[in-house]
Design an enzyme around this catalytic site. Structure first.
Site, short mmCIF file in Angstrom:
data_model
loop_
_atom_site.label_atom_id
_atom_site.label_comp_id
_atom_site.label_asym_id
_atom_site.label_seq_id
_atom_site.Cartn_x
_atom_site.Cartn_y
_atom_site.Cartn_z
N ASP A 57 0.80 -1.21 0.00
CA ASP A 57 0.00 0.00 0.00
C ASP A 57 0.85 1.28 0.00
O ASP A 57 0.65 2.16 -0.84
CB ASP A 57 -0.92 -0.04 1.24
CG ASP A 57 -1.85 1.14 1.27
OD1 ASP A 57 -2.17 1.65 0.20
OD2 ASP A 57 -2.25 1.53 2.37
N HIS A 261 27.66 -0.28 13.18
CA HIS A 261 26.46 0.11 12.44
C HIS A 261 25.30 0.41 13.39
O HIS A 261 24.17 -0.04 13.17
CB HIS A 261 26.06 -0.98 11.42
CG HIS A 261 27.01 -1.05 10.27
ND1 HIS A 261 27.11 -2.15 9.45
CD2 HIS A 261 27.93 -0.17 9.81
CE1 HIS A 261 28.04 -1.92 8.53
NE2 HIS A 261 28.55 -0.73 8.73
N ASP A 278 28.09 9.50 12.16
CA ASP A 278 28.44 9.09 10.79
C ASP A 278 27.21 9.35 9.95
O ASP A 278 26.23 8.61 10.03
CB ASP A 278 28.84 7.61 10.79
CG ASP A 278 29.30 7.12 9.40
OD1 ASP A 278 29.07 7.82 8.40
OD2 ASP A 278 29.87 6.02 9.34
N ASP A 289 29.71 10.98 2.79
CA ASP A 289 29.85 10.00 3.88
C ASP A 289 30.88 10.55 4.86
O ASP A 289 32.09 10.46 4.62
CB ASP A 289 30.30 8.65 3.28
CG ASP A 289 30.43 7.56 4.31
OD1 ASP A 289 30.06 7.77 5.47
OD2 ASP A 289 30.93 6.47 3.94
N HIS A 371 37.76 -2.66 10.76
CA HIS A 371 37.30 -2.46 9.38
C HIS A 371 38.42 -1.87 8.53
O HIS A 371 39.48 -1.51 9.05
CB HIS A 371 36.04 -1.60 9.34
CG HIS A 371 36.17 -0.25 9.97
ND1 HIS A 371 36.77 0.81 9.33
CD2 HIS A 371 35.78 0.23 11.19
CE1 HIS A 371 36.73 1.88 10.12
NE2 HIS A 371 36.15 1.56 11.26
N HIS A 375 36.47 3.14 1.35
CA HIS A 375 35.77 2.49 0.23
C HIS A 375 35.56 3.54 -0.85
O HIS A 375 35.63 4.74 -0.58
CB HIS A 375 34.42 1.91 0.71
CG HIS A 375 33.59 2.87 1.50
ND1 HIS A 375 32.79 3.82 0.92
CD2 HIS A 375 33.49 3.08 2.85
CE1 HIS A 375 32.20 4.54 1.86
NE2 HIS A 375 32.61 4.13 3.06
N HIS A 382 28.84 2.89 -0.73
CA HIS A 382 29.92 1.92 -0.97
C HIS A 382 29.90 1.72 -2.48
O HIS A 382 29.21 0.86 -3.00
CB HIS A 382 29.68 0.61 -0.22
CG HIS A 382 29.71 0.82 1.27
ND1 HIS A 382 29.15 -0.05 2.17
CD2 HIS A 382 30.24 1.82 2.03
CE1 HIS A 382 29.33 0.40 3.39
NE2 HIS A 382 29.99 1.54 3.34
N GLU A 405 38.70 6.60 6.60
CA GLU A 405 37.93 6.56 7.84
C GLU A 405 38.47 5.57 8.88
O GLU A 405 37.79 4.63 9.27
CB GLU A 405 36.48 6.19 7.53
CG GLU A 405 36.28 4.98 6.64
CD GLU A 405 34.80 4.64 6.45
OE1 GLU A 405 34.10 4.51 7.47
OE2 GLU A 405 34.36 4.51 5.30
N TYR A 409 37.93 1.49 18.48
CA TYR A 409 36.71 1.14 19.22
C TYR A 409 37.14 0.26 20.40
O TYR A 409 37.51 -0.90 20.20
CB TYR A 409 35.74 0.40 18.30
CG TYR A 409 35.58 1.09 16.96
CD1 TYR A 409 34.69 2.15 16.81
CD2 TYR A 409 36.38 0.73 15.87
CE1 TYR A 409 34.58 2.82 15.58
CE2 TYR A 409 36.28 1.39 14.65
CZ TYR A 409 35.38 2.43 14.51
OH TYR A 409 35.28 3.09 13.31
N ARG A 426 35.78 7.53 15.33
CA ARG A 426 36.08 7.39 13.90
C ARG A 426 36.10 8.79 13.31
O ARG A 426 35.32 9.66 13.73
CB ARG A 426 35.02 6.53 13.19
CG ARG A 426 35.24 6.39 11.69
CD ARG A 426 34.46 5.25 11.04
NE ARG A 426 33.03 5.40 11.08
CZ ARG A 426 32.20 4.72 11.88
NH1 ARG A 426 32.70 3.84 12.73
NH2 ARG A 426 30.92 4.92 11.85
N GLU A 428 36.07 10.42 9.46
CA GLU A 428 35.88 9.99 8.07
C GLU A 428 35.71 11.20 7.15
O GLU A 428 34.87 12.06 7.39
CB GLU A 428 34.63 9.11 7.96
CG GLU A 428 34.29 8.72 6.53
CD GLU A 428 33.11 7.74 6.44
OE1 GLU A 428 32.23 7.79 7.33
OE2 GLU A 428 33.10 6.94 5.49
#
Ligand code: GLY
Ligand code: MN
Ligand code: MN
Length: 462
Positions: A57, A261, A278, A289, A371, A375, A382, A405, A409, A426, A428
């Site tokens: 819908d 994330h 972020d 980003d 990480h 990228h 990405h 970036e 952590y 971080r 970036e």
């Protein structure tokens, strides 16, 4: 309502076509180049992205496939673009929704087949309902079908169905394609090198996000909800013309910053916490980003500064490596060197006789930095484009855009001195490879700790 055309549109409820933010001449050049690369025995098919409709819908804002946008700028769902070299009637065919006054009252203007020719330069356009009927003829006597192979089961099934239909024409002397080829190799390497007009959009996207980050930092204070910061970011972007985000914003205060994330954004900023944000808008299909980490109360503690300065040093060392001729992994390696040495100096890694090279080889940084350092960035956050070629990291070339970036952590339960636990950082930026020095597209938001403190202080005093 001055003229007849506006009057007609008002009657149908349709607003008319919005101006396209891309150069028609540039898109035409892309198609010409691609037609040449495909060769005469191939046909390229690019389907529109599926619509997101919840509960059968509610239509969510539509985002066209990046490949289709890059090649045609056609913005509507239920469409397929075809490039068929040397086809009688023209090489560029668009299948799309025909005009439908009833539907346009509900959902707004659609270009229709006439608009596909007039506004998008299609040589011919047909209603999408005629796709199954017309595709076998388009694929007849071609050897290769080039399309986003394996991306969408429905599309794969349709293509196989058309192949079968062409095979059924064998007795008429018609040959069917024998190869299915991924379109990625044709489109994605081309998308990786950004044109001047693409860079203009990316610079603007990054500038909008940078200013939204600045405003967010000025809004932050202990007791403020993460969601309020998210809302500040979203509205700052939208007010500047970027209604959509390249990805859901991450606003993590305190230990939430250690969840890579974290998108729930349900916490509340506590005095003494760091906040990791972020977030990046999408402007006319191009992503930004950006991550910044700052103190909720406007002042870094000594312990926070030790880790922050280390991440910043790693990021600056990595950006320095973004130069033509250097390869993809050099920024990551530069960041690892700085971070690993710093972690030893701070007592978070116990070297037990191993030298820096060995510590990096053994990935001793991994519990705190898990990480990669970046990228590709472009129409997708990405973005597309290979990272390796012939088994080797690819070399940077002017026009490529990537993120840089690094982060640290230190999870609340990490094997680390207590004072560092629960800190996530971080930094970036979006970086363009140029002939010379790297261009930081997102430089409009401070990352130097004193500059962050000054920005936050200016909001408090004002
Ligand atoms: N915001 C997604 C990323 O940094 O990769
Ligand atoms: Mn990123
Ligand atoms: Mn990011």
């Amino acid at each position: 309502m001055k003229d007849a055309q506006t009057h007609t549109q008002a009657q149908t409820g349709a607003a008319g076509p919005a101006p396209l933010p891309y150069s028609a001449a540039e898109l035409k050049r892309r198609r010409r180049d691609l037609l040449k690369a495909l060769g005469d025995d191939a046909v390229l098919l690019l389907p529109a992205a599926p619509e997101v409709i919840r509960n059968r819908d509610v239509h969510h804002p539509y985002r066209q496939s990046s490949d289709l946008t890059w090649l045609t700028a056609f913005p509507e769902p239920e469409a397929v673009a075809v490039l068929a070299p040397k086809r009688k009637g023209g090489a560029f065919v668009l299948f799309c929704r025909p005009h439908d006054p009833e539907r346009e009252i509900w959902d707004g203007y659609r270009y229709g087949v006439e608009g596909a020719v007039e506004h998008f330069g299609a040589d011919e356009a047909f209603p999408i309902g005629e796709l199954d009927e017309r595709m076998p003829e388009i694929l007849s006597n071609r050897r290769r079908v080039v399309y986003p192979l394996g991306l969408d089961d429905n599309v794969d099934r349709r293509v196989i169905g058309w192949l079968r239909a062409v095979r059924g024409l064998a007795r008429k002397g018609i040959s069917a394609p024998t190869e299915l080829v991924s379109s990625d190799q044709y489109l994605h390497e081309r998308r990786l090198i950004k044109s001047r007009s693409e860079l203009k959009l990316m610079r603007r996207a990054a500038a909008i996000s940078a200013s939204a980050h600045r405003r967010l930092m000025q809004t932050a204070e202990p007791g403020c909800a993460e969601q309020r910061l998210e809302a500040s970011f979203l509205s700052a972007c939208a007010e500047q013309g970027a209604r959509f985000q390249a990805y859901p914003p991450i606003v993590g205060s305190g230990a939430q910053a250690c969840v890579l994330h974290y998108v729930e954004n349900v916490g509340v900023l506590a005095d003494g916490d760091l906040v990791l944000v972020d977030a990046g808008c999408e402007l006319d299909g191009y992503a930004s980003d950006i991550t910044r980490t700052f103190p909720a109360n406007g002042r870094f503690t000594d312990v926070q500064r030790r880790l922050y300065d280390l991440v910043l040093a790693a990021q600056l060392a990595a950006i320095e490596k973004v130069r033509p001729g250097n390869h993809w992994n050099q920024p990551h390696k530069a960041a690892l060197k700085v971070l690993t040495q710093g972690l030893v100096d701070l007592g978070l890694i116990k070297p037990e006789g191993a030298d820096l090279k060995q510590l990096i080889k053994d990935e001793r940084y991994k519990p705190f930095f898990m990480h990669k350092t970046g990228h590709w960035l472009g129409m997708d956050v990405h973005d597309v484009g290979q990272y390796k070629q012939d088994g080797r990291w690819r070399r940077f070339e002017p026009g490529m855009v990537l993120t840089v970036e690094p982060g640290l952590y230190i999870a609340p339960d990490a094997e680390a001195p207590a004072e560092y636990r629960g800190i996530g950082i971080r930094i970036e930026d979006d970086v363009l490879v140029t002939e010379g020095d790297p261009e930081v597209l997102s430089a409009g938001v401070p990352k130097d700790p004193e500059a962050i403190e000054a920005l936050m202080a200016s909001a408090r005093s004002g």
